[in-house]
Structure formats: C-alpha cells, structure tokens
Design a protein around this motif. Sequence first.
Motif, PDB file in Angstrom:
ATOM      1  N   PRO A  62       3.538  -9.139   1.090  1.00  0.00           N
ATOM      2  CA  PRO A  62       4.261 -10.185   0.362  1.00  0.00           C
ATOM      3  C   PRO A  62       3.494 -10.527  -0.907  1.00  0.00           C
ATOM      4  CG  PRO A  62       3.771 -10.853   2.638  1.00  0.00           C
ATOM      5  CD  PRO A  62       3.098  -9.559   2.424  1.00  0.00           C
ATOM      6  N   SER A  63       4.184 -10.825  -1.936  1.00  0.00           N
ATOM      7  CA  SER A  63       3.622 -11.256  -3.211  1.00  0.00           C
ATOM      8  C   SER A  63       3.001 -10.113  -4.027  1.00  0.00           C
ATOM      9  CB  SER A  63       2.583 -12.379  -3.044  1.00  0.00           C
ATOM     10  OG  SER A  63       1.348 -11.835  -2.644  1.00  0.00           O
ATOM     11  N   VAL A  64       2.886  -8.924  -3.464  1.00  0.00           N
ATOM     12  CA  VAL A  64       2.427  -7.803  -4.285  1.00  0.00           C
ATOM     13  C   VAL A  64       3.661  -7.102  -4.813  1.00  0.00           C
ATOM     14  CG1 VAL A  64       1.316  -5.549  -4.264  1.00  0.00           C
ATOM     15  CG2 VAL A  64       0.299  -7.464  -3.040  1.00  0.00           C
ATOM     16  N   SER A  65       3.778  -7.010  -6.142  1.00  0.00           N
ATOM     17  CA  SER A  65       5.013  -6.439  -6.651  1.00  0.00           C
ATOM     18  C   SER A  65       4.818  -5.033  -7.182  1.00  0.00           C
ATOM     19  CB  SER A  65       5.606  -7.338  -7.729  1.00  0.00           C
ATOM     20  OG  SER A  65       4.611  -7.644  -8.661  1.00  0.00           O
ATOM     21  N   GLY A  66       3.601  -4.548  -7.147  1.00  0.00           N
ATOM     22  CA  GLY A  66       3.331  -3.280  -7.813  1.00  0.00           C
ATOM     23  C   GLY A  66       3.685  -2.057  -7.003  1.00  0.00           C
ATOM     24  N   VAL A  67       3.556  -0.904  -7.668  1.00  0.00           N
ATOM     25  CA  VAL A  67       3.774   0.390  -7.039  1.00  0.00           C
ATOM     26  C   VAL A  67       2.457   1.138  -7.169  1.00  0.00           C
ATOM     27  CG1 VAL A  67       5.067   2.526  -7.216  1.00  0.00           C
ATOM     28  CG2 VAL A  67       6.200   0.337  -7.667  1.00  0.00           C
TER      29      VAL A  67
ATOM     30  N   GLN B  46      -6.777  -3.376   4.359  1.00  0.00           N
ATOM     31  CA  GLN B  46      -5.732  -3.394   5.375  1.00  0.00           C
ATOM     32  C   GLN B  46      -5.014  -2.065   5.480  1.00  0.00           C
ATOM     33  OE1 GLN B  46      -3.397  -6.458   3.416  1.00  0.00           O
ATOM     34  NE2 GLN B  46      -3.964  -7.874   5.052  1.00  0.00           N
ATOM     35  N   THR B  47      -4.360  -1.852   6.636  1.00  0.00           N
ATOM     36  CA  THR B  47      -3.389  -0.774   6.751  1.00  0.00           C
ATOM     37  C   THR B  47      -2.015  -1.419   6.649  1.00  0.00           C
ATOM     38  OG1 THR B  47      -4.826   0.499   8.166  1.00  0.00           O
ATOM     39  CG2 THR B  47      -2.490   1.032   8.239  1.00  0.00           C
ATOM     40  N   VAL B  48      -1.196  -0.917   5.744  1.00  0.00           N
ATOM     41  CA  VAL B  48       0.101  -1.568   5.523  1.00  0.00           C
ATOM     42  C   VAL B  48       1.219  -0.538   5.504  1.00  0.00           C
ATOM     43  CG1 VAL B  48      -0.946  -3.424   4.168  1.00  0.00           C
ATOM     44  CG2 VAL B  48      -0.029  -1.414   3.007  1.00  0.00           C
ATOM     45  N   GLN B  49       2.450  -1.049   5.682  1.00  0.00           N
ATOM     46  CA  GLN B  49       3.622  -0.195   5.554  1.00  0.00           C
ATOM     47  C   GLN B  49       4.040  -0.102   4.101  1.00  0.00           C
ATOM     48  OE1 GLN B  49       7.066  -1.623   7.556  1.00  0.00           O
ATOM     49  NE2 GLN B  49       6.790  -0.281   9.289  1.00  0.00           N
ATOM     50  N   GLY B  50       4.682   0.993   3.761  1.00  0.00           N
ATOM     51  CA  GLY B  50       5.201   1.106   2.402  1.00  0.00           C
ATOM     52  C   GLY B  50       6.357   2.079   2.378  1.00  0.00           C
TER      53      GLY B  50
ATOM     54  N   LEU C  97      13.573 -11.485 -10.380  1.00  0.00           N
ATOM     55  CA  LEU C  97      12.147 -11.745 -10.567  1.00  0.00           C
ATOM     56  C   LEU C  97      11.412 -11.808  -9.221  1.00  0.00           C
ATOM     57  CD1 LEU C  97      12.387 -14.592 -13.273  1.00  0.00           C
ATOM     58  CD2 LEU C  97      12.144 -12.141 -13.673  1.00  0.00           C
ATOM     59  N   SER C  98      11.762 -10.884  -8.314  1.00  0.00           N
ATOM     60  CA  SER C  98      11.129 -10.885  -6.996  1.00  0.00           C
ATOM     61  C   SER C  98      10.233  -9.657  -6.851  1.00  0.00           C
ATOM     62  CB  SER C  98      12.187 -10.814  -5.891  1.00  0.00           C
ATOM     63  OG  SER C  98      13.177 -11.766  -6.107  1.00  0.00           O
TER      64      SER C  98
ATOM     65  N   THR D  19      12.557  -6.944  -1.936  1.00  0.00           N
ATOM     66  CA  THR D  19      13.923  -6.424  -2.019  1.00  0.00           C
ATOM     67  C   THR D  19      14.057  -5.135  -1.209  1.00  0.00           C
ATOM     68  OG1 THR D  19      13.471  -5.308  -4.124  1.00  0.00           O
ATOM     69  CG2 THR D  19      14.403  -7.511  -4.238  1.00  0.00           C
ATOM     70  N   VAL D  20      12.979  -4.345  -1.122  1.00  0.00           N
ATOM     71  CA  VAL D  20      12.996  -3.199  -0.205  1.00  0.00           C
ATOM     72  C   VAL D  20      13.138  -3.719   1.221  1.00  0.00           C
ATOM     73  CG1 VAL D  20      11.539  -1.401   0.819  1.00  0.00           C
ATOM     74  CG2 VAL D  20      11.742  -1.572  -1.670  1.00  0.00           C
ATOM     75  N   GLY D  21      12.469  -4.825   1.497  1.00  0.00           N
ATOM     76  CA  GLY D  21      12.505  -5.428   2.826  1.00  0.00           C
ATOM     77  C   GLY D  21      13.913  -5.817   3.263  1.00  0.00           C
ATOM     78  N   LEU D  22      14.784  -6.148   2.294  1.00  0.00           N
ATOM     79  CA  LEU D  22      16.166  -6.497   2.639  1.00  0.00           C
ATOM     80  C   LEU D  22      16.880  -5.332   3.296  1.00  0.00           C
ATOM     81  CD1 LEU D  22      17.265  -8.188  -0.722  1.00  0.00           C
ATOM     82  CD2 LEU D  22      16.934  -9.346   1.460  1.00  0.00           C
ATOM     83  N   MET D  23      16.415  -4.104   2.997  1.00  0.00           N
ATOM     84  CA  MET D  23      17.156  -2.910   3.417  1.00  0.00           C
ATOM     85  C   MET D  23      16.611  -2.284   4.685  1.00  0.00           C
ATOM     86  SD  MET D  23      17.663  -1.472  -0.375  1.00  0.00           S
ATOM     87  CE  MET D  23      18.217  -2.635  -1.620  1.00  0.00           C
ATOM     88  N   LEU D  24      15.493  -2.796   5.186  1.00  0.00           N
ATOM     89  CA  LEU D  24      14.945  -2.267   6.438  1.00  0.00           C
ATOM     90  C   LEU D  24      15.366  -3.178   7.572  1.00  0.00           C
ATOM     91  CD1 LEU D  24      11.336  -1.357   5.309  1.00  0.00           C
ATOM     92  CD2 LEU D  24      13.333   0.120   5.468  1.00  0.00           C
ATOM     93  N   PRO D  25      15.757  -2.600   8.711  1.00  0.00           N
ATOM     94  CA  PRO D  25      16.148  -3.489   9.811  1.00  0.00           C
ATOM     95  C   PRO D  25      14.935  -4.261  10.298  1.00  0.00           C
ATOM     96  CG  PRO D  25      16.063  -1.211  10.528  1.00  0.00           C
ATOM     97  CD  PRO D  25      15.819  -1.202   9.054  1.00  0.00           C
TER      98      PRO D  25
END
Length: 857
Positions: free
Chosen positions: A10-15, A41-45, A88-89, A94-100
């Motif tokens: 959350p709050s990281v907007s970069g690629v 950390q280990t994170v999902q992407g 401005l998110s 917004t990717v999160g909106l598309m994952l169940p």
Amino acid sequence: MFAQVAVNVPSVSGVYSYHIPDSLAGALGPGSLVTVSFGVQTVQGVVLGLAETSPVPKTKPILELLDPLPVLTAPQLELAQYLAESTLSPLASTVGLMLPPGLSQQADTLYEARSSPEIPDPELSPTAGRLLSLLTERGPLRGRQIDRHFHNVDWRRSMQWLVRRGWVVGRSILPPPSVRPKFVRTAQLAVPPEQAEAATPSLGKTEATLERRQAALRFLIREPEAVDVAWVYAESSCNLADLQELAERELILLGETEIWRDPLQKSGQRAQRGIFGGDGAAAEKQLVLTAPQQQAWELILETFHRRERGAVLPILLHGVTGSGKTELYLRAAAETLRRGRQAIVLVPEIALTPQTVQRFLRRFPGQVGLIHSRLSPGERYDTWRRARTGQLKVLIGPRSALFAPLPAVGLIVVDECHDASYYQSEPPFYNGAVAAQEYAALCGAVCLLGSATPSVTQRYAAEHRGLALAELRERIPSHSSGAGELAPVTVVDMREELKGGNRGIFSRLLERELAQVLGRGEQAILFMNRRGTATYVFCRECGHVLKCPRCDTPLTMHVDGPRSRAKARPSPDDGSTSGSRPVDERRPGTSTPDLLCHRCGYSRQMPRKCPECGSEHIREYGLGSERVEAEVHRLFPQARSLRWDHDTTREKDAHDIILAHFSAHRADVLVGTQMLAKGLDLPLVTLVGIVLADAGLNLPDPFAAERAFQTLTQVAGRAGRSALGGRVVLQTFEPESPVIQAAAAQDYAAFYRRELAARRELRYPPFARLARLEFRHADPAAAERAALDLAARLTDRIRTENRAETELIGPVPCFFARVGGIHRWQVVLRGPEPASLLHDLRGLDGWRVETQPLSLL
Ligand code: ADP
Ligand code: ZN
Ligand code: ZN
C-alpha cells in the motif's frame, strides 16, 4: 530478461525491475502474479511487462510464480494504469481491484512478545501496555489483526518503541493466499463392464465386505462418467478403503477433479420457481420490438458493426422506467455471444435488482456468473477463474464485476448508469460508470449506459458528441406487456394541510388513497428520503428554507455553537432518528443553536421567527421510516407492513426476504428508503406515497437537486407497472420548487434545462471539474490545521502556476463533520483540470483525494 513489477505494497505507486531466473524463463508474461523481495519484505506483485534491459544495473530475481495463468488481461493492465492516473491512486491499489480477495496478499509484520517478566510498568504508555498484554494473551499477531483491536489509535509507534526495547520481535511475512482451487476425489470404471461383472464374486472375504464392494462396482458400471466418491458412498454404503481395494485390483480409477463452487446453484433454482414478479419462462419468448426500441436497436447493431473497424462512442440509452431497456440489453448480450465474445452487465446492487438478473439467467441458462458481496471468498475465486477461462459468457454484478478477467469483452452494460453505487466512496475512489466507458474502449467493446434519469453530465455528453444517444420516451403499451402509462402524480402542499388543522405525517389525500388501496387488496409503497434528514431548517407555515446570505447554500443546524462547530452533526446513515420537533425542545437547557454554511463558513443564530412570514413554526427537518410505519399502524391497524431501510437489512439475505415477502403479497404496505428507487417491478403496487419530497433537496451540495430529482422520478416510476394502473401522491412543503415540479411531471427535459443553466452559471460539472480533498482526525483542531495548511499551499500553487481559472473552495468542516468520533474537514478545487494541480504535490498523505466526486458533503 527483466520484468517490470507493480508491487502490492500500500502507498507504493512505483514499478520496479526484477530479473527472471532460468527456472521461470518463458513462464512469465504481462499479468503474471509473482512474489519478489522488496526492501526486507517478501511481497506480491503483478508483472506489467517484460524487457531485454533494466533501467537499473543491479536487480533482484523474481522469487515465485503464484499462478501459471496471467491474473490480469492486457486490457485490464491498461485499465489499472488509467485508473491509477485518473484517480491519483497507487497502481497497487487499482491492480488490487482486479484480484479476487484472498488471492491478493499484502506484506505484513508478525509481532511476538518476548517473555520478560520484569518490565517496569511506569515506563509503559497505556497503548504499549495494551499491546503487550494483547500479545501475551493471544500469542503472535499480524499487524492487520492488531488493527482490529485499536480503533483510531496509532499503535505502530508504541509497537516500534517496544521492538527497540527488545520486548517485542517483529518480522515481515507474506500470508499465503487464503483461496485455492477446490478438488474432489472421483471414481470411474477402468475396465469393460463384462470384465468388472466377472470380478464381482471374489471381491471380499466377509459377506458384509463383499456386499459393499459389489454394490460400489455395480454402481460404477451403471455410471459411465467419473463421479464424486461421496456419491458412490451414498449409493453403496462402501468406504474409501473399499474403493482403494477396487483400484488396487485395477477395476476402477480413483482421480481428482477440479470443481467449481457455483453460487448460482441457489439462485438458479429460485429463478426457475419465479419468486419475483411471477413472469415465468414463457415471458422470455422473443418479443417483437416496438418502433422506438427498433430504432435504438439499429443504433446498437450498427455500433457492433462499426466497432470492428475502429473506435465507437458509448451509447446512452435514455428511456423512462418500463420502456424496454432491459429487453435491449438482453439482445445486445445475445449479439455479443453470437460474435464469440463475453458481456459484462453492471447493476446497482444484485439484491435490489433480482428481476433484471433473472431475465438474464433465463435468457442465457448456464452461462451467467454473478458477482456480489455475499459470495464466500472461495465462490468469488471460482467465479473469477471461470470468467478467466471464458466459461462464463455473461457476468452480472455491481461495479466490481467490471474487473472480472474475461478474455474477450464485447459488451459492457451499465444499467441505471446514474446510480451513486457505481462510485466507490473509499480509496481508490473511482466511478464505475466512467471506468466502464474507458474499459470498453480498451477492449474494443460496445458500451451501453441505460437510465431513465441520466446525470446532467451524462446527458450533456450525449448532446455534445461524447456519447451516442438512443431515447425511449414511452412505456411499453399495456396491451402487449401489462405495463401502462406512467402513473399520474398529485402534489400535496403540506403547508395547506397544516392550515387545515392536520398536523400528521400523511395528508388527507394520502390517507384516503391508502384506505382505498388496502380496501381493494392492492399494495402501496411509502417512501422516505434517507439522505439529509434532521439537518436543514425551514418554516412549516410558508416553506421558507434558511439559506446563507453569502452563497445561497442551505444552512444546517448544530447545537453547540460555532467554536465547536464540528460536534453536533448527525451521522450520514442515521435515517430513523427524531421526528420534526422545535429546536429549542431538542436539548432543554442548551444555548440557542447555531446555523452554519458548509460552503463558506458563515454562521448565525437560529432565528425565533421565520424571516419571511414571521411564523414561529420554524423547525429543523427530520423524519424516519420507523415513524412512518408507526403512523400506518395507528391509522390502519389491520394493514400488514414491512420496513425496508438500513436497520432492517443488516442481516444476510434481508433484501431477498423482504422483497420476496412483499412480492408474494404477504404485506400490504412497504415503507422504505432509497432502496426503492432501483428498478423494482412490483405489479400489485398501485399507490406510491412520497411522504416528504423535500428531504435531500436542501443539502449544501451542487449535486443535491440532481439526486433528489432522480430519486423522486425513480420512486414515482414504481407505481402502475401493471394493467391495474396506479397513482403517486407527493407531499411537500415546497411545491413551487422546480425540482419537485419536474419530478411530479416526470419531465426530465425540464429538469435538465434548468439544472444545466444553474451549473453553467455556478461553474459546476459539466462546465468545470472538481477535486475534493478530505482530512479526517480524532482531534478537531488537528483536522482544521491540516485543512488550513493544505489550502494555503494550494492557493500558493494556483498563483505560481498562474491558474486564475482554478478556484479553491474552503477549507470548511464537511457537512457530515463528525462521524464515529472522527472529525472531517475538506478543501474543494474547481477548474478546468484541478486534478493536474495535485499530481506531484507532496504532503497528501492522510488526505482522501477524489478527482470525480459525486457529492461535496
Ligand atoms: P425497462 O428496462 O426500461 O424498465 P423492460 O425491458 O423491463 O423496461 O420492459 C418493461 C416490460 O415490458 C417488461 O415486462 C418487458 O418484458 C416488456 N417488454 C419489453 N419490450 C417489449 C416488447 N417489444 N413487446 C412487448 N413487451 C415488451
Ligand atoms: Zn455560505
Ligand atoms: Zn415562514
């Protein structure tokens, strides 16, 4: 090879760039769900794209591929990027909106208390003390679990202090996905039936064993397909050991099959029984389109053809209630399937639109998927996966259904496209009706926006070439469908009732009509507007509403005086509070209440007399559905009533149950709020009473008139949906209000003309854009300070960037100034491109930023 990954933090907007290890070469592509390390950390992407080079010299590897198939399609990745930019998110959100939910996992920290008996108590802050005892009692907890124990308390600082002292250990974790495919064990005959038959005498030593195994084998001889073992157990009373023995002898095959948790099994049965409305499968025969429908259909078909050659405009299907819009959605969906593509149908809320849903279920049996909030995570995940494989051809649901990963979207329908539920009022703030148009363009799909009351902005777009327009001006005539003309509306002036000595909630006309409806064994709906109860102040003699002398916004009341102005506002959902009472009686002993303008901050004392006519009957307004129901019981003790509002729909399935009861005529009167305005078709309803039309009209919000008009028109449209006919009684203290008059005449054009002129004059959308920034804090002074500070910085920016056309409104406390003990302040920007002013602005942490607000309350 390198992959660009949007990390789910959350709050990281970069690629970020990662390299692809040999073990994953060729397995990854755009849309793949992976794990990577990010910091410690280990994170999902989600992989956005692949590249031969990396912009940075040193990269870390992709750790794992979590799903062999891409979780996002190419158009979805583009949509996520469009949404991130336009709202401005952070892209992760917004990717999160598309994952169940359940598949998408955010990194978290697991905290564990060290056993250390001699912690000096006096050093502990109360929060640190609570944290320690929580961890001692419950064992290790994740940050998100701890959140649930601390409402509005920033516990993380105290936790860090505990970690520094060595009393707590924290380590970062990535919880495993909580959903996975569901499998069942199956059994199937492995040899020709004669061979199996021949083996039956020697299957066991004891008689009982022999019998069980023979029964199991005979059952499998009769069933040619692989079947769920549970079924075999039920048919033969055998057990797993018996089946394993048969498999050992190579007579049968045991296997596993992936199965789908299908939430439709239940509603499918219900659709067949036709609980709602009673128009059974027969009604789904192909209808002959009426002339206006035919005209609209030609535009839709032509759009399908032209789409193959290039971009097309979305179509606004502007048709009164009962004009045959749904029939056109059904045909458009059939056309889409014929072309080998899939359709998305957005509805305001599944539970409120059972009839629309069922017409789709009947027209496309076995091919429809439903998405709604009451699915279990497992059901949601399976529906999402069936969408991804293209097994589901039509997907119906609220705004989140737009994000199902259908492989080839050919049609997006947005039913009741004006509805506020398409707006997500939590971050990331986005408008699903707007996103649908963008997504249709990205997919090369046809987009159909349908409504009887499109927003002024939508209608304006249709008149200025932003949308194509098809209109259906009349209801389907009654001889062909049972629906009739729009029901006539009678406006009752409640000031006259008062003069005539009637101090009750119901006018004499409404009471008389109710009596007749009950006498004839028909049904009535009584509607209350939930929004804006109990706040604005008006004169019950002359209807005069107290407004701000500076900006003409209705003043709202609070009791404690302007210094603590944020204290006395009601909560937004509180629809069932006090009745209309003189303000001075509300809290005996308190000072005279103050009135406040939420746009410019003007405040004044509550007058004792109406400034217009001198009457002392000047009151705040407020009336809840509970009181309306009580009044029905007082007047008609024999009437059976149902209440449909916020209070009565907390339970699971409450909507379905209330609607099913009412449709089955187990109640005579339905008393309800906004939910009634969403497209129900209730044939026995011959009377709609709008108990007070004024609520919602006098809110300090540029969109208030539009919302009031939409709601009133939609509610009036519930009457007379069958050959029985019907009427609407609309009660008001402001019969001269143009909004009320337009709604009573069900005259959209009149409403639109006036509202558009007002918007042009006041520079509101579609003539300008808005951005709304809201700050929330438990301490009112902190919220005020933050708002003043941001306003100062924005004013500065407007000046240095030379944006004279951009205005700043506020800072002021929000209309809903204190909700759940949290104070809210806001700043609004208005201009040609206000969002661009915010793009690279620092210090917006903690601000809720809306670039397409639906309301400024
Ligand atoms: P809307 O979606 O605009 O409210 P519907 O599509 O639900 O309108 O149509 C209203 C009613 O008229 C429904 O009962 C529907 O089955 C019926 N209907 C729609 N089109 C036709 C038609 N061409 N001929 C006869 N009946 C129709
Ligand atoms: Zn004002
Ligand atoms: Zn007055």
